[in-house]
Scaffold this active site. Structure first.
Site, PDB file in Angstrom:
ATOM      1  N   TYR A 191      -1.707  -0.574  10.346  1.00 12.84           N
ATOM      2  CA  TYR A 191      -1.810  -0.788   8.900  1.00 12.84           C
ATOM      3  C   TYR A 191      -0.518  -0.338   8.207  1.00 12.84           C
ATOM      4  CZ  TYR A 191      -3.844  -0.805   4.202  1.00 12.84           C
ATOM      5  OH  TYR A 191      -4.107  -1.060   2.880  1.00 12.84           O
TER       6      TYR A 191
ATOM      7  N   SER B  61       0.875  -1.183   0.000  1.00 14.73           N
ATOM      8  CA  SER B  61       0.000   0.000   0.000  1.00 14.73           C
ATOM      9  C   SER B  61       0.904   1.223   0.000  1.00 14.73           C
ATOM     10  CB  SER B  61      -0.860   0.000   1.268  1.00 14.73           C
ATOM     11  OG  SER B  61      -1.508   1.253   1.439  1.00 14.73           O
TER      12      SER B  61
HETATM   13  N1  LIG Z   1      -8.853  -0.343  -1.432  1.00 15.87           N
HETATM   14  C1  LIG Z   1      -7.826   0.439  -1.138  1.00 15.87           C
HETATM   15  O1  LIG Z   1      -7.946   1.650  -1.103  1.00 15.87           O
HETATM   16  C2  LIG Z   1      -6.471  -0.169  -0.871  1.00 15.87           C
HETATM   17  C3  LIG Z   1      -5.343   0.659  -0.954  1.00 15.87           C
HETATM   18  C4  LIG Z   1      -4.097   0.099  -0.697  1.00 15.87           C
HETATM   19  C5  LIG Z   1      -3.976  -1.238  -0.386  1.00 15.87           C
HETATM   20  N2  LIG Z   1      -5.104  -2.004  -0.298  1.00 15.87           N
HETATM   21  C6  LIG Z   1      -4.910  -3.410   0.056  1.00 15.87           C
HETATM   22  O2  LIG Z   1      -5.504  -4.191  -0.951  1.00 15.87           O
HETATM   23  C7  LIG Z   1      -5.878  -5.460  -0.407  1.00 15.87           C
HETATM   24  C8  LIG Z   1      -7.310  -5.769  -0.817  1.00 15.87           C
HETATM   25  O3  LIG Z   1      -8.164  -4.773  -0.278  1.00 15.87           O
HETATM   26  P1  LIG Z   1      -9.590  -4.407  -0.902  1.00 15.87           P
HETATM   27  O4  LIG Z   1      -9.593  -2.963  -1.188  1.00 15.87           O
HETATM   28  O5  LIG Z   1      -9.957  -5.361  -1.963  1.00 15.87           O
HETATM   29  O6  LIG Z   1     -10.491  -4.604   0.404  1.00 15.87           O
HETATM   30  P2  LIG Z   1     -11.628  -5.675   0.692  1.00 15.87           P
HETATM   31  O7  LIG Z   1     -11.999  -5.494   2.128  1.00 15.87           O
HETATM   32  O8  LIG Z   1     -12.681  -5.560  -0.346  1.00 15.87           O
HETATM   33  O9  LIG Z   1     -10.856  -7.062   0.486  1.00 15.87           O
HETATM   34  C9  LIG Z   1     -10.000  -7.623   1.460  1.00 15.87           C
HETATM   35  C10 LIG Z   1     -10.353  -9.092   1.604  1.00 15.87           C
HETATM   36  O10 LIG Z   1      -9.444  -9.716   2.532  1.00 15.87           O
HETATM   37  C11 LIG Z   1     -10.196 -10.657   3.266  1.00 15.87           C
HETATM   38  N3  LIG Z   1      -9.578 -10.999   4.542  1.00 15.87           N
HETATM   39  C12 LIG Z   1      -9.509 -10.234   5.669  1.00 15.87           C
HETATM   40  N4  LIG Z   1      -8.945 -10.925   6.663  1.00 15.87           N
HETATM   41  C13 LIG Z   1      -8.658 -12.165   6.177  1.00 15.87           C
HETATM   42  C14 LIG Z   1      -8.080 -13.336   6.745  1.00 15.87           C
HETATM   43  N5  LIG Z   1      -7.690 -13.378   8.025  1.00 15.87           N
HETATM   44  N6  LIG Z   1      -7.941 -14.426   5.950  1.00 15.87           N
HETATM   45  C15 LIG Z   1      -8.346 -14.409   4.663  1.00 15.87           C
HETATM   46  N7  LIG Z   1      -8.907 -13.334   4.079  1.00 15.87           N
HETATM   47  C16 LIG Z   1      -9.063 -12.219   4.833  1.00 15.87           C
HETATM   48  C17 LIG Z   1     -11.544  -9.964   3.498  1.00 15.87           C
HETATM   49  O11 LIG Z   1     -12.552 -10.896   3.868  1.00 15.87           O
HETATM   50  C18 LIG Z   1     -11.769  -9.283   2.170  1.00 15.87           C
HETATM   51  O12 LIG Z   1     -12.560 -10.052   1.287  1.00 15.87           O
HETATM   52  C19 LIG Z   1      -5.650  -5.357   1.101  1.00 15.87           C
HETATM   53  O13 LIG Z   1      -4.417  -5.960   1.437  1.00 15.87           O
HETATM   54  C20 LIG Z   1      -5.585  -3.869   1.329  1.00 15.87           C
HETATM   55  O14 LIG Z   1      -4.836  -3.542   2.470  1.00 15.87           O
HETATM   56  C21 LIG Z   1      -6.341  -1.513  -0.544  1.00 15.87           C
END
Ligand SMILES: NC(=O)c1ccc[n+]([C@@H]2O[C@H](COP(=O)([O-])OP(=O)(O)OC[C@H]3O[C@@H](n4cnc5c(N)ncnc54)[C@H](O)[C@@H]3O)[C@@H](O)[C@H]2O)c1
Length: 260
Positions: A154, A141
């Site tokens: 985070y 991220s």
């Molecule tokens: N959306 C953003 O703005 C953004 C920005 C930077 C990084 N990210 C990173 O991208 C990745 C995906 O995020 P997203 O935006 O799709 O969010 P999201 O919440 O839609 O998806 C994250 C998924 O991870 C799963 N998860 C959580 N804990 C878990 C566990 N213990 N075991 C297995 N699965 C688990 C959740 O159930 C969820 O489906 C994450 O690592 C997040 O930190 C997101």
């Protein structure tokens, strides 16, 4: 669309979430079969991907190593090989300045975002070493490049992902395995964008307003391109890193962040 991943299998963790689903779709459209892993919410992704490719869903908590190992074994039994890993599951955690940051929450964010990512990397890379190769993309991220306000756990977890990616790239290069990471910035619209705007507004910091609409403007004001990115702007970068188009790149972290 090119069929760069014909005959290949990709494991996608966080496959029930927004970035996981969008990226799995892109890899599937380019020919990959998909193994989705998540603790919840897999039905929607399974249904959408079934229209494109062979896909199986596996319920697994990445913070528990025995579950991860058993799940990777099941994937191997079902598909016979694991060529790509999108190591992407994660949570944002609480929003609070560090002197009052909830201690339990810090532990659970690290357990999922960092220890969980290590568990998956550990189990899948062992399979790839035995196979003689593979490609891995970890989701970091921009929080792992800057120091995000109110997000100690985070931010720390994502800095660690960038570091672990570099070590893994070196450890696994002799085995024909490339390991890179992506660093999305403010991506929206979506669950994480809405959640962080709301919680930054409620956190009472000197850096953001108390009104969520003003917070959204303040955050976008930090971005040189003056907009948030969309979830759809992520999969192409992951596909590039998974493909032979990046065959000499390992240990790098690509920012998808509008210039931050
Ligand atoms: N959306 C953003 O703005 C953004 C920005 C930077 C990084 N990210 C990173 O991208 C990745 C995906 O995020 P997203 O935006 O799709 O969010 P999201 O919440 O839609 O998806 C994250 C998924 O991870 C799963 N998860 C959580 N804990 C878990 C566990 N213990 N075991 C297995 N699965 C688990 C959740 O159930 C969820 O489906 C994450 O690592 C997040 O930190 C997101």
């Amino acid at each position: 669309m090119d069929q760069r991943f014909n005959g290949k299998l990709c494991i996608v963790t966080g496959g029930g979430g927004e970035i996981g689903l969008a990226t799995a779709k892109r890899l599937a459209e380019e020919g990959a079969a998909i193994a989705l892993i998540d603790v919840k919410g897999l039905e929607r992704s399974q249904e959408q991907l079934e229209k494109i490719t062979k896909v199986n869903s596996y319920v697994c908590d990445v913070s528990r190593y025995p579950e991860v190992e058993a799940t990777v074994d099941s994937v191997l039994k079902d598909f016979g090989h694991v060529d790509m890993l999108f190591n992407n599951a994660g949570i944002q955690g609480a929003f609070a300045p560090i002197h009052i940051y909830p201690v339990e929450d810090f532990h659970s964010v690290i357990e999922i975002n960092l220890v969980g990512a290590f568990h998956v990397l550990r189990a899948v890379s062992a399979v790839m070493v035995a196979q003689g190769g593979g490609v891995i993309v970890n989701t970091a991220s921009m929080a792992g490049v800057a120091g995000p306000v109110n997000m100690a756990a985070y931010g720390a977890s994502k800095w660690a992902i960038v570091g672990m990616t570099k070590t893994a790239a070196k450890d696994l290069a002799p085995y024909n395995i490339r390991v890179n990471s992506i660093a999305p910035g403010f991506m929206g619209p979506g669950f994480m964008w809405d959640r962080q705007v709301d919680l930054q507004a409620q956190a009472g910091s000197q850096y953001y307003a108390a009104d969520r609409d003003i917070v959204a403007q303040q955050m976008i004001g930090e971005v040189p391109m003056r907009r948030y990115g969309t979830i759809e702007e992520i999969p192409g970068t992951v596909a590039y890193l998974m493909s032979d188009d990046s065959s000499y790149s390992t240990g790098i972290n690509i920012q998808i962040s509008g210039g931050i």
